[in-house]
Design an enzyme around this catalytic site. Sequence first.
Site, PDB file in Angstrom:
ATOM      1  N   TYR A 450       1.164  -1.058  -0.395  1.00  0.00           N
ATOM      2  CA  TYR A 450       0.123   0.335  -0.096  1.00  0.00           C
ATOM      3  C   TYR A 450       1.102   1.135   0.035  1.00  0.00           C
ATOM      4  CZ  TYR A 450      -3.724   2.965   0.959  1.00  0.00           C
ATOM      5  OH  TYR A 450      -5.099   3.963   0.954  1.00  0.00           O
ATOM      6  N   SER A 530      -6.423   1.130  -4.474  1.00  0.00           N
ATOM      7  CA  SER A 530      -6.376   1.776  -4.613  1.00  0.00           C
ATOM      8  C   SER A 530      -5.004   3.229  -4.087  1.00  0.00           C
ATOM      9  CB  SER A 530      -7.646   2.740  -2.894  1.00  0.00           C
ATOM     10  OG  SER A 530      -7.461   3.904  -2.586  1.00  0.00           O
ATOM     11  N   ASP A 613     -18.020   3.994  -7.802  1.00  0.00           N
ATOM     12  CA  ASP A 613     -16.973   4.426  -6.966  1.00  0.00           C
ATOM     13  C   ASP A 613     -16.493   5.116  -7.128  1.00  0.00           C
ATOM     14  OD1 ASP A 613     -14.551   4.382  -5.950  1.00  0.00           O
ATOM     15  OD2 ASP A 613     -13.591   2.994  -6.698  1.00  0.00           O
ATOM     16  N   HIS A 648     -15.728   2.005  -4.045  1.00  0.00           N
ATOM     17  CA  HIS A 648     -14.806   1.277  -3.670  1.00  0.00           C
ATOM     18  C   HIS A 648     -14.197  -0.243  -2.968  1.00  0.00           C
ATOM     19  CE1 HIS A 648     -11.013   3.259  -3.646  1.00  0.00           C
ATOM     20  NE2 HIS A 648     -10.574   2.876  -2.213  1.00  0.00           N
TER      21      HIS A 648
END
Length: 685
Positions: A450, A530, A613, A648
């Site tokens: 991430y 993301s 999203d 999302h």
Amino acid sequence: MIYPPTRRENHTDILHGIPIADPYRWLEDPDSPETQAWIAAQNQLTQQFLAQIPERPQIEARLTQLWNYERIGIPFRQGGKWFYFHNSGLQNQNVLYQLTEAGAVAILDPNGLAEDGTVALTGVAVSEDGRWLAYGVSTGGSDWQTWRIRDLETGTDLPDQIEWVKFSGVSWTHDHQGFYYSRFPAPTHPLEAVNTHHKLYYHRLGSPQSEDRLIYERPDQPTWGFSPEVSESGEYLFITVWQGTENKNLLLYQELRDPEGPIQALVGEWVAQYQLIGQQGRRCWLQTNAEAPRGRVVRVDLGDPDSWQEVIPESADTLVGVSWLHGQLIASYLQDAHARVKIFDLAGVWQRDVSLPGLGSVSGFGGKSTDRETYFSFTNFVTPPTIYHYDLVTHTSRLYAQPRIDFHPEDYEVKQVFYTSRDGTQIPMFITHKKGIPLRGDHPTYLYGYGGFNIALTPSFSVGMLVWLEMGGIYAVANCRGGGEYGEAWHEAGKKHHKQNVFDDFIAAAEWLIAQGYTCPQKLAIGGGSNGGLLVAACMVQRPDLFAAVLPAVGVLDMLRFHKFTIGWAWIGEYGDPDNPDEFSTLLSYSPLHRLQPGTCYPATLITTADHDDRVVPAHSFKFAAALQYAQGGTAPILIRIETRAGHGAGKPTAKQIAEIADKWAFVWHVLHPQSASASIAAAW
């Protein structure tokens, strides 16, 4: 592979004197007939490809079998009543239960709100007298919430309906007559319009939203947002003022004995992060990273700017949360990205550590300052969330709820290693796999990351990952800079001009796994969602030779236009401002959409996004998929999977989760085992 034709238009922007071609700008309109036709054609191609993979039905069947286990959430008490969330196994959404003398009673079941399970709960708040339940719902995965009020005595809903809430919960006043919440103005185009001008309101039960009283706004600061919290005593309203995703905030307060009284500043400058822990009289305890990148606890008296005192100093571990229970401060820390819990008295004197079952993550320890008991959850990569009761008088734990799942964790091992990144920084990484595997460089490996927004990747449980492990896969999680594993300094080292550090950390993780004999480039897949979608796409563009499969999910992929949609402007503090010439050059240097080179042999790629999203709009994925298909110089497939009535990720129905994960693992297994996939998966199981 023959891809659906995608029109390239001659669209060029001049940004800071540099021409930037954007041939797929038209894909930014998700509702145009041309975009809709493109979505249908791309989904058809993807489904045809996935349907031909013989292992997919086996994977989906095993996912469904494993997913079908009872799950119980952490119990919480309000108004003298106990509540918890429950899922019998394959329910699309969790159900809220109340514990009564007659047993557990379901009081809110979102599964009846939509046949396909795409209406999800976003939050609940029980009034102080236990009579009223405020609950928020979202449809199709949207961040937009509608809040309603249920009478827990009759089980019926009031006609009250609160619309256009986003990035806000609700907080009840102690007279039980209403609550505070924040909302944006009603947008013209809900899925794309920029979200600004947050406002804080008070809603009184039984009245229409149009009559809600405006409590606070800052029209001169359109990017400020407001989170309300009524203190446990009911004496004060505290207002956390946030701006985008900056790890800084203001903290305001109002004395509720005079609801029309002034709103005053407790923290009036944007210098650090401050979070209310508790309040006693005019004295407040706060968690902050001011002058303490890894966090500390301070105390201050309202109205006395000279009264600031340190209660719990910064330590070598990272402070992630503090709760006030039975006159004690329960502090949760991260030590090299796994949990530790310490108990202090209100003066900051250490009392004891809370014993945990092992290396993993904890959540919970909620309640009021007078509570003598609480609950917490423990989990790791092979242990589903397990609930423990903690006695705050005797300081003993007992098992409360342990899931029963058709999986054997004793057959697997989890280790933490440290490897060296490009600039010499030591980076931690968790590795999970079957016990006793030989390190001969040929294991299918899924590397996840991430690296942003001060979010720490700690040991977490995933049914989908169990299937990957059972198939013989290795699962690695790299704790790249930009996250919150080591406090604000670690975060700062991976944002704005330092963003390349995150990509370097992730690439170094892949190289370490290869060098140590876990895998090889032909057996290595990478994934992230993301900001993690940005991470894996940027690494693929920079090192296409290093990976066999890439799975960017709901990724931020156009770094020059991310700020022009919904809440994207809020990420400027993390990524930089494309309208700033200096920051623009950094963004352009790694923007996945703009760094693709036609004729390059890119790895097999499965891009995933959703049509609803409204956080990272699907245009990011649409444009990147079109550009990557155009640029692909090799034979590896470039596919995009576009989910319908989903957003999302939060609140996605169980059925959709299982189908998506089955597609993902089928794709990865097919790519990593091009010759003998069926035999390999049969042997693994």
